[in-house]
Design an enzyme around this catalytic site. Structure first.
Site, PDB file in Angstrom:
ATOM      1  N   LYS A  98     -11.969  -3.145  18.434  1.00 18.57           N
ATOM      2  CA  LYS A  98     -10.827  -3.281  18.079  1.00 18.57           C
ATOM      3  C   LYS A  98     -10.460  -2.942  20.059  1.00 18.57           C
ATOM      4  O   LYS A  98      -9.687  -4.019  19.393  1.00 18.57           O
ATOM      5  CB  LYS A  98      -9.443  -2.404  17.321  1.00 18.57           C
ATOM      6  CG  LYS A  98      -9.739  -2.228  16.121  1.00 18.57           C
ATOM      7  CD  LYS A  98      -8.476  -2.429  14.939  1.00 18.57           C
ATOM      8  CE  LYS A  98      -8.900  -2.116  14.092  1.00 18.57           C
ATOM      9  NZ  LYS A  98      -7.985  -2.860  12.584  1.00 18.57           N
ATOM     10  N   LYS A 139       8.495 -18.389  -9.091  1.00 18.38           N
ATOM     11  CA  LYS A 139       7.679 -17.295  -9.815  1.00 18.38           C
ATOM     12  C   LYS A 139       6.480 -17.361 -10.829  1.00 18.38           C
ATOM     13  O   LYS A 139       6.191 -18.642 -11.654  1.00 18.38           O
ATOM     14  CB  LYS A 139       8.614 -15.873 -11.266  1.00 18.38           C
ATOM     15  CG  LYS A 139       8.063 -15.072 -11.120  1.00 18.38           C
ATOM     16  CD  LYS A 139       9.682 -14.675 -12.498  1.00 18.38           C
ATOM     17  CE  LYS A 139       8.979 -13.215 -12.672  1.00 18.38           C
ATOM     18  NZ  LYS A 139       9.258 -13.197 -14.197  1.00 18.38           N
ATOM     19  N   PRO A 155      -3.739 -11.297  10.647  1.00 23.53           N
ATOM     20  CA  PRO A 155      -3.839 -11.306  12.118  1.00 23.53           C
ATOM     21  C   PRO A 155      -4.467  -9.745  11.460  1.00 23.53           C
ATOM     22  O   PRO A 155      -3.298  -8.715  11.669  1.00 23.53           O
ATOM     23  CB  PRO A 155      -2.427 -11.646  12.320  1.00 23.53           C
ATOM     24  CG  PRO A 155      -1.426 -11.606  11.693  1.00 23.53           C
ATOM     25  CD  PRO A 155      -2.455 -11.526  10.349  1.00 23.53           C
ATOM     26  N   ASP A 156      -5.408  -8.963  12.491  1.00 23.47           N
ATOM     27  CA  ASP A 156      -5.267  -7.416  13.329  1.00 23.47           C
ATOM     28  C   ASP A 156      -4.179  -7.112  14.449  1.00 23.47           C
ATOM     29  O   ASP A 156      -4.797  -8.142  15.647  1.00 23.47           O
ATOM     30  CB  ASP A 156      -7.142  -7.164  13.229  1.00 23.47           C
ATOM     31  CG  ASP A 156      -7.012  -5.797  14.090  1.00 23.47           C
ATOM     32  OD1 ASP A 156      -6.380  -5.198  14.179  1.00 23.47           O
ATOM     33  OD2 ASP A 156      -8.095  -4.982  13.080  1.00 23.47           O
ATOM     34  N   ILE A 157      -3.178  -6.825  14.012  1.00 21.85           N
ATOM     35  CA  ILE A 157      -2.324  -6.049  15.107  1.00 21.85           C
ATOM     36  C   ILE A 157      -3.014  -5.392  16.753  1.00 21.85           C
ATOM     37  O   ILE A 157      -3.093  -5.987  17.439  1.00 21.85           O
ATOM     38  CB  ILE A 157      -0.993  -5.845  14.315  1.00 21.85           C
ATOM     39  CG1 ILE A 157      -0.560  -6.845  13.841  1.00 21.85           C
ATOM     40  CG2 ILE A 157      -0.126  -6.251  15.644  1.00 21.85           C
ATOM     41  CD1 ILE A 157       0.471  -5.927  12.441  1.00 21.85           C
ATOM     42  N   ASP A 217      -4.771  -6.170   5.231  1.00 20.46           N
ATOM     43  CA  ASP A 217      -5.631  -6.746   5.321  1.00 20.46           C
ATOM     44  C   ASP A 217      -5.312  -8.493   5.305  1.00 20.46           C
ATOM     45  O   ASP A 217      -6.093  -8.783   5.655  1.00 20.46           O
ATOM     46  CB  ASP A 217      -6.796  -6.243   5.240  1.00 20.46           C
ATOM     47  CG  ASP A 217      -7.277  -4.603   6.257  1.00 20.46           C
ATOM     48  OD1 ASP A 217      -6.894  -4.496   7.201  1.00 20.46           O
ATOM     49  OD2 ASP A 217      -7.745  -3.318   5.160  1.00 20.46           O
ATOM     50  N   ASN A 252       1.144  -1.068  -0.255  1.00 14.98           N
ATOM     51  CA  ASN A 252       0.424  -0.149  -0.038  1.00 14.98           C
ATOM     52  C   ASN A 252       1.024   1.621  -0.014  1.00 14.98           C
ATOM     53  O   ASN A 252       1.773   1.356  -0.015  1.00 14.98           O
ATOM     54  CB  ASN A 252      -0.802  -0.186   1.143  1.00 14.98           C
ATOM     55  CG  ASN A 252      -0.472  -0.158   2.020  1.00 14.98           C
ATOM     56  OD1 ASN A 252       0.490   0.656   2.917  1.00 14.98           O
ATOM     57  ND2 ASN A 252      -0.435  -1.217   3.347  1.00 14.98           N
ATOM     58  N   LYS A 292     -14.180   1.553  15.088  1.00 11.81           N
ATOM     59  CA  LYS A 292     -12.897   1.074  14.741  1.00 11.81           C
ATOM     60  C   LYS A 292     -13.030   0.868  16.146  1.00 11.81           C
ATOM     61  O   LYS A 292     -11.806   0.188  16.597  1.00 11.81           O
ATOM     62  CB  LYS A 292     -12.311   1.766  13.890  1.00 11.81           C
ATOM     63  CG  LYS A 292     -10.975   0.720  13.266  1.00 11.81           C
ATOM     64  CD  LYS A 292     -10.364   1.489  12.242  1.00 11.81           C
ATOM     65  CE  LYS A 292     -10.449   1.079  10.815  1.00 11.81           C
ATOM     66  NZ  LYS A 292     -10.145   2.138   9.626  1.00 11.81           N
ATOM     67  N   PHE A 330      -4.348   3.950  14.758  1.00 13.99           N
ATOM     68  CA  PHE A 330      -4.757   4.659  13.735  1.00 13.99           C
ATOM     69  C   PHE A 330      -5.821   4.244  13.089  1.00 13.99           C
ATOM     70  O   PHE A 330      -6.471   3.559  13.329  1.00 13.99           O
ATOM     71  CB  PHE A 330      -3.604   5.054  13.367  1.00 13.99           C
ATOM     72  CG  PHE A 330      -2.816   6.340  13.299  1.00 13.99           C
ATOM     73  CD1 PHE A 330      -1.804   6.461  14.498  1.00 13.99           C
ATOM     74  CD2 PHE A 330      -2.142   7.590  13.234  1.00 13.99           C
ATOM     75  CE1 PHE A 330      -0.427   6.327  14.772  1.00 13.99           C
ATOM     76  CE2 PHE A 330      -1.893   8.688  13.390  1.00 13.99           C
ATOM     77  CZ  PHE A 330      -0.575   8.420  14.455  1.00 13.99           C
TER      78      PHE A 330
HETATM   79  N1  CTP Z   1      -3.837  -2.631  12.360  1.00 14.18           N
HETATM   80  C1  CTP Z   1      -3.169  -3.818  13.092  1.00 14.18           C
HETATM   81  N2  CTP Z   1      -3.660  -5.133  12.027  1.00 14.18           N
HETATM   82  C2  CTP Z   1      -4.284  -5.082  10.872  1.00 14.18           C
HETATM   83  C3  CTP Z   1      -4.776  -3.920  10.001  1.00 14.18           C
HETATM   84  C4  CTP Z   1      -5.057  -2.571  11.375  1.00 14.18           C
HETATM   85  O1  CTP Z   1      -2.840  -3.264  13.448  1.00 14.18           O
HETATM   86  N3  CTP Z   1      -4.381  -6.180  10.454  1.00 14.18           N
HETATM   87  C5  CTP Z   1      -4.206  -1.020  13.002  1.00 14.18           C
HETATM   88  C6  CTP Z   1      -3.808   0.138  12.187  1.00 14.18           C
HETATM   89  O2  CTP Z   1      -1.805  -0.221  12.496  1.00 14.18           O
HETATM   90  C7  CTP Z   1      -3.614   0.933  12.558  1.00 14.18           C
HETATM   91  C8  CTP Z   1      -5.559   0.128  12.551  1.00 14.18           C
HETATM   92  O3  CTP Z   1      -5.455  -1.320  13.266  1.00 14.18           O
HETATM   93  O4  CTP Z   1      -3.545   1.703  14.108  1.00 14.18           O
HETATM   94  C9  CTP Z   1      -6.836   0.705  11.514  1.00 14.18           C
HETATM   95  O5  CTP Z   1      -6.516   0.471  10.496  1.00 14.18           O
HETATM   96  P1  CTP Z   1      -6.853   0.959   9.542  1.00 14.18           P
HETATM   97  O6  CTP Z   1      -6.091   0.275   8.185  1.00 14.18           O
HETATM   98  O7  CTP Z   1      -7.499   2.408   9.887  1.00 14.18           O
HETATM   99  O8  CTP Z   1      -8.495  -0.239   9.888  1.00 14.18           O
HETATM  100  P2  CTP Z   1      -8.282  -1.974   9.326  1.00 14.18           P
HETATM  101  O9  CTP Z   1      -8.744  -2.514  10.698  1.00 14.18           O
HETATM  102  O10 CTP Z   1      -7.392  -2.662   7.741  1.00 14.18           O
HETATM  103  O11 CTP Z   1     -10.171  -1.591   8.806  1.00 14.18           O
HETATM  104  P3  CTP Z   1     -11.048  -1.344   7.476  1.00 14.18           P
HETATM  105  O12 CTP Z   1      -9.695  -1.155   6.168  1.00 14.18           O
HETATM  106  O13 CTP Z   1     -12.368  -2.011   7.164  1.00 14.18           O
HETATM  107  O14 CTP Z   1     -11.163   0.332   7.433  1.00 14.18           O
END
Ligand code: CTP
Length: 398
Positions: A341, A286, A303-305, A276, A208, A337, A323
């Site tokens: 979270k 390759k 995983p959502d950290i 995500d 990204n 959010k 953030f």
């Molecule tokens: N974050 C994280 N791990 C992930 C995704 C996000 O730790 N796999 C954390 C980011 O570092 C940030 C927060 O979650 O502090 C929100 O990130 P954001 O990209 O805004 O949200 P998403 O969880 O990706 O939600 P969405 O894409 O649905 O807006």
């Protein structure tokens, strides 16, 4: 201002050693005690007599000086100071430090010390730009070594470019910055930053547009307030800040592992733009074109950290900050959010392309906490970071 502080000053063998007497005078004028150590080369540029007269202390030069060993062993000598300063830090000393060599007194002290080390590099521009020196620089920064300079300018050897040692006043400021007891001295803070790269195959990945600028500034601002910062970063565009414990990662899974390994901490700031999704079965080789048939990528959720650390039942940091990168209904989405979270604060920002925030130098955030939403004016990412760091300091020291 430096009263009661002791500096172990290691003087390397370079022409910039002629600036060291001035540095010693400035240190003494602020009340610091200076224990001088000279390499063999340093003695070619400035005499031990000058140095000891200005420092008011004995100069240490030789690893095998038994009198010194009887007075104070080299391990003990490496621990006497509040800060070790190397000026000038030559290419040779940097290489020895990066390689863990201990062939003389200066390098032995640098290997044995458990005290923070500040380097003021000085060398010819080609030597500075040489990939070997740049590798050593990166390795030392990764080990948490602090740097001031080098500056750009005319050099004693007649060339021009980066390599001049910082002026003594600038080195003094770096020393003050480090030794000044900030409100976060003794606190541990974790910061994630940058994008993650999720492999498709060995040569392709999904990424990204995050530059890592905001997370880097947050870490820098926390270091300035005295925190011990572990900085877990994906492949960012901007270089990591000085003075952090650096953990470089690529994927979301690696970031989670590095974050877990850094716990426990007093506060954690999740500024990384974590992917995500990852490709469910990244190919080990390759992927080739196949007569017009298009490859189909299947995704798995990463995983959502932030969520997993916020929801830890054991070892959750007392303050967790996330953030929220949004493109519409910024505050409503960010508020949801934060709930979902389970973090304490969320800094919501509008990353629609027209704002220029993603990858840009400015940010406009709204801080959402238990106390509601507080919108900050649009400002530089450094100022956002400083305001956030100050608020973290206020909260942790309440
Ligand atoms: N974050 C994280 N791990 C992930 C995704 C996000 O730790 N796999 C954390 C980011 O570092 C940030 C927060 O979650 O502090 C929100 O990130 P954001 O990209 O805004 O949200 P998403 O969880 O990706 O939600 P969405 O894409 O649905 O807006």
């Amino acid at each position: 201002m430096l009263a009661g502080k002791r500096i172990l000053l290691i003087i390397g063998g370079g022409i910039a050693a002629f600036k060291v007497p001035q540095l010693i005078r400035l240190l003494r004028a602020e009340g610091a005690a200076v224990t001088p150590v000279m390499t063999a080369g340093a003695g070619e540029f400035v005499t031990p007599l000058t140095i000891s007269a200005l420092a008011g202390e004995k100069v240490y030069t030789d690893l095998f000086d038994l009198t010194n060993e009887a007075e104070m062993g080299h391990i003990q000598l490496s621990r006497v100071a509040d800060l070790v300063v190397v000026a000038p830090a030559t290419a040779d000393l940097m290489a020895k430090m990066a390689g863990g060599l201990a062939g003389d007194l200066a390098s032995t002290l640098l290997l044995a010390t458990d005290t923070p080390v500040l380097l003021a590099p000085a060398m010819n521009v080609r030597m500075w730009l040489n990939p070997a020196t740049q590798r050593n620089l990166a390795a030392l920064k990764g080990d948490g070594v602090l740097f001031t300079g080098p500056d750009d300018g005319d050099m004693a050897c007649g060339e021009h470019g980066p390599g001049r040692m910082s002026e003594p006043e600038v080195i003094m400021q770096a020393i003050r910055d480090h030794l000044g007891q900030g409100p976060l001295t003794g606190k541990k803070v974790l910061v994630t930053s940058g994008p993650t790269h999720e492999p498709i195959d060995p040569v392709r990945y999904i990424a990204n547009r995050s530059s890592g600028a905001q997370g880097t500034e947050v870490a820098r601002a926390l270091v300035r307030l005295g925190a011990e910062v572990t900085f877990v970063t994906g492949p960012a565009d901007v270089p990591p800040p000085d003075g952090v414990i650096l953990r470089r990662v690529e994927t979301a899974q690696q970031m989670l592992d590095a974050v877990e390994a850094a716990l426990p901490v007093d506060a954690a700031v999740f500024a990384a733009a974590v992917a995500d999704w990852r490709v469910a079965s990244a190919s080990g080789s390759k992927i080739k074109k196949q007569n017009g048939a298009l490859p189909v990528l299947e995704f798995a959720e990463n995983p959502d950290i932030l969520a997993s650390i916020s929801q830890l039942s054991d070892g959750r940091p007392p303050l967790v900050v996330g953030f929220a990168a949004e493109t519409d209904e910024v505050i409503a989405h960010a508020t949801a959010k934060r709930q979902r979270k389970g973090c304490d604060w969320i800094l919501a920002n509008d990353v629609s392309p027209e704002t220029g925030i993603m990858g840009g130098t400015e940010n406009a955030v709204t801080l959402i906490s238990d106390e509601g939403a507080e919108s900050w004016p649009r400002m530089g990412k450094r100022d956002v970071a400083r305001r956030l760091a100050a608020k973290i300091a206020e909260t942790l020291t309440k």
